[in-house]
Design a protein around this motif. Structure first.
Motif, short mmCIF file in Angstrom:
data_model
loop_
_atom_site.label_atom_id
_atom_site.label_comp_id
_atom_site.label_asym_id
_atom_site.label_seq_id
_atom_site.Cartn_x
_atom_site.Cartn_y
_atom_site.Cartn_z
N LEU A 31 41.20 -8.45 -11.63
CA LEU A 31 42.41 -9.29 -11.62
C LEU A 31 43.53 -8.58 -10.89
O LEU A 31 43.47 -7.37 -10.67
N PRO A 32 44.58 -9.31 -10.52
CA PRO A 32 45.73 -8.62 -9.92
C PRO A 32 46.15 -7.45 -10.82
O PRO A 32 46.14 -7.57 -12.05
N GLN A 33 46.50 -6.33 -10.20
CA GLN A 33 46.78 -5.12 -10.96
C GLN A 33 47.94 -5.25 -11.92
O GLN A 33 48.08 -4.46 -12.84
N SER A 34 48.77 -6.26 -11.75
CA SER A 34 49.91 -6.44 -12.63
C SER A 34 49.58 -7.27 -13.87
O SER A 34 50.42 -7.45 -14.73
N LEU A 35 48.33 -7.77 -13.97
CA LEU A 35 47.93 -8.59 -15.12
C LEU A 35 46.90 -7.86 -15.96
O LEU A 35 45.97 -7.25 -15.44
N HIS A 36 47.08 -7.94 -17.27
CA HIS A 36 46.17 -7.29 -18.20
C HIS A 36 45.81 -8.29 -19.30
O HIS A 36 46.71 -8.84 -19.94
N ASP A 107 55.41 -20.61 -10.29
CA ASP A 107 54.72 -20.41 -9.01
C ASP A 107 55.39 -19.27 -8.24
O ASP A 107 56.55 -19.39 -7.84
N PRO A 108 54.69 -18.16 -8.03
CA PRO A 108 55.30 -17.04 -7.31
C PRO A 108 55.42 -17.26 -5.80
O PRO A 108 55.98 -16.42 -5.10
N ALA A 116 47.45 -12.18 -3.78
CA ALA A 116 46.84 -11.83 -5.06
C ALA A 116 45.39 -12.32 -5.14
O ALA A 116 44.51 -11.60 -5.62
N LEU A 117 45.14 -13.53 -4.68
CA LEU A 117 43.78 -14.06 -4.70
C LEU A 117 42.85 -13.26 -3.79
O LEU A 117 41.73 -12.91 -4.18
N ASP A 118 43.32 -12.97 -2.58
CA ASP A 118 42.50 -12.19 -1.65
C ASP A 118 42.20 -10.80 -2.21
O ASP A 118 41.06 -10.32 -2.14
N THR A 119 43.20 -10.17 -2.79
CA THR A 119 43.01 -8.84 -3.37
C THR A 119 42.07 -8.90 -4.56
O THR A 119 41.17 -8.06 -4.71
#
Length: 137
Positions: A31-36, A107-108, A116-119
């Motif tokens: 997941l995006p690194q900012s989400l846990h 919506d960011p 974020a999706l690509d990463t």
């Protein structure tokens, strides 16, 4: 409502890809690194976002027979998403992630979401490759 979608081909059978993507204990690895994500009593989860330092109550459902994950916010109903894995032959898969934002304030923005999706898809592919390498080694 704003919707975003990205797809990526992965060098593994769909079952391997789905198993890695749906492993609740390993969601942070792709997941995006900012989400846990912290599992409660599934499908209930809490998502912590580093950027805002906020916790959000959410739902996460895995449908192994369809190789699909679905998620969304619980109380607000402002955000949903899904991940679908499909076999494309020759031991490869295509993973599609779709996000829907029902409120503009959540919506960011297009560039941030696409990045974020690509990463996330790249990180998932790395995790899939690690699993294949571990199984082969």
């Amino acid at each position: 409502m704003t919707e975003y979608e990205r797809a990526r081909t992965m060098p593994a059978p769909p079952e391997h890809v789905f198993d890695r993507a749906a492993d609740v204990d390993r969601l942070d690895t792709w997941l995006p690194q900012s989400l846990h994500v912290h599992a409660e009593e599934l499908p209930a989860v809490t998502v912590h976002e580093d950027r805002t330092d906020e916790n959000t109550q959410a739902l996460l459902r895995a449908q192994p027979d369809q190789m699909r994950l679905e998620w969304g916010t619980r109380a607000q109903g402002s955000y949903t998403g899904w991940l679908q894995v499909a076999g494309i032959g020759s031991g490869a898969s295509e993973v599609t992630v779709h996000l829907s934002f029902f409120e503009d304030s959540h919506d960011p923005g297009e560039q941030a979401v696409h990045d974020a999706l690509d990463t996330s898809l790249r990180r998932l592919e790395e995790q899939v490759r690690l699993r294949i390498d571990d199984a082969a080694g």
